[in-house]
Design an enzyme around this catalytic site. Structure first.
Site, PDB file in Angstrom:
ATOM      1  N   HIS B 123       0.792  -1.255   0.032  1.00 44.80           N
ATOM      2  CA  HIS B 123       0.015  -0.142  -0.023  1.00 44.80           C
ATOM      3  C   HIS B 123       0.855   1.170   0.137  1.00 44.80           C
ATOM      4  O   HIS B 123       2.077   1.236   0.295  1.00 44.80           O
ATOM      5  CB  HIS B 123      -1.024   0.022   1.276  1.00 44.80           C
ATOM      6  N   CYS B 182       0.253   1.978  -5.554  1.00 46.96           N
ATOM      7  CA  CYS B 182      -0.577   2.909  -6.452  1.00 46.96           C
ATOM      8  C   CYS B 182      -0.097   4.096  -6.390  1.00 46.96           C
ATOM      9  O   CYS B 182       0.607   4.779  -5.455  1.00 46.96           O
ATOM     10  CB  CYS B 182      -1.880   2.945  -5.658  1.00 46.96           C
TER      11      CYS B 182
END
Lengths: 176, 209
Positions: B123, B182
């Site tokens: 993440h 991301c």
């Protein structure tokens, strides 16, 4: 050559198509390299799913009877995909997905290769029922926006309820 | 009856007003203190994670592969990147639940020491891969697995679309560490992110003691 997106189904099915004791490693590689042709376009199992299949076969041996059964299910899967004719395998119809999921259930119920289909993935199981691997898309969502918005909304809602209840209590007390 | 109607009306009005101001207040707190919130969330997660047991993977030096894989969802090592003060547990598997606790490992890729592509998603939270874009060519990444220690050197990095699967090659010509998160990494994009920041690192050393 296009890569199969709905590979979880076919990876799970491909895994069991070999009798390891009868085939050489070269035969095994050829099997994984086989393609499905849909509307003239060729599709193949992704390299990641081939690796998963390799790892599974290194751990478990599949009987020749199971191989025969799974081979038939693979033929059924190919026929289903060809009949649908959808070139973008991320956009298969619900009825096609249901038929493919049933093939996985059939294999799981009738052979030593166990797996389940969940939302977005096929879970291949170990013999003790634990997860061997989850077969999903290679690239994952690694952002956090959605969960943070949910936290904000949740906290705001709780504060709102508490505040409103306190006001109601005050009004009731003043009326009494 | 009159009192009950008045009370219900007061309740409904206050629900609307309170929710409005609470939302603004919480959102302001979040955007002003996002880094602190994410930092402490990651800290709590890492405390939970560090208490979990590692699963035993068995490596064969002769075959240059694992002969006993880690259990899916279990920790099998630690990833350390000194340049960005990162030291996190490494888990086999990469579903959403696993990624909450540390760095995942795409099960369809190879393991450290097997000579192929090793794909590690994480993440973009504070304390996880939020500083991945600070890594430059030559920076070191160390993976301490329960069967050996492996050192990699950053070779390149780029931003790709999530659909560009060629950016995540599964190959066995060389041992290549592929870390991604991301993108954009900051909070300027609302909603689902469709790009990934990818860092490639090549193995430069290993130790099996």
């Amino acid at each position: 050559m296009k890569k199969l997106f709905f590979v979880g189904i076919l990876a799970a099915l491909f895994v069991g198509t070999t009798n390891v004791s009868a085939m050489t490693e070269a035969d095994l590689r050829k099997k994984f390299d086989e393609t499905v042709t849909i509307n003239g376009n060729k599709y193949a199992v992704s390299d990641g799913d081939k690796k998963l299949a390799d790892d599974y076969l290194a751990k478990y041996e599949v009987s020749s009877d199971d191989c025969d059964y799974i081979a038939k299910k693979i033929d059924e899967a190919k026929a289903i995909l060809t009949a649908e004719g959808q070139e973008d395998l991320t956009k298969l119809s619900e009825s096609t997905k249901t038929k493919l999921k049933k093939l996985v259930s059939d294999v799981s119920a009738n052979t030593s290769v166990k797996g389940t289909v969940t939302s977005g993935s096929v879970v291949i199981l170990n013999s003790d029922g634990s997860t061997f691997a989850e077969v999903t898309s290679l690239v994952k969502q690694t952002g956090t926006e959605r969960s943070n918005i949910a936290i904000i909304a949740g906290v705001a809602f709780v504060i709102t309820l508490v505040g409103a209840c306190l006001v109601v209590k005050q009004v009731k007390n003043s009326n009494n | 009856m009159k009192t009950k109607k008045f009370t219900t009306k007061i309740f409904a009005i206050n629900i609307a007003i309170s929710f409005f101001f609470a939302s603004i207040f919480i959102t302001a707190i979040y955007f002003l203190g996002e880094e602190k919130i994410n930092y402490y969330s990651a800290l709590i997660n890492s405390l939970v994670v560090n208490n979990s047991n590692e699963t035993e993977a068995v490596y064969s030096k002769e075959a240059k592969r694992l002969i006993e894989l880690p259990s899916y969802g279990k920790r099998f090592g630690t990833i350390k990147i000194e340049k960005i003060d990162l030291s996190l547990p490494l888990y086999h598997g990469d579903n959403l639940k696993i990624l909450h606790y540390g760095i995942g490992h795409y099960a369809g890729s190879y393991f450290p020491g097997e000579g192929g592509s090793i794909i590690l998603p994480g993440h973009n939270n504070v304390g996880v891969f939020n500083r991945l874009d600070e890594l430059k060519k030559g920076d070191k990444v160390v993976i301490e697995a329960n069967y050996g220690v492996f050192t990699y050197e950053v070779d390149s990095y780029k931003v790709v679309k999530e659909t560009e699967l060629d950016a995540f090659p599964i190959q066995k010509d060389e041992e290549l560490l592929i870390m991604y998160t991301c993108y954009p990494i900051n909070r300027s994009v609302i909603g689902r992110k469709t790009e990934r920041y990818v860092v490639y690192a090549k193995k430069i050393g290993e130790s099996y003691e």
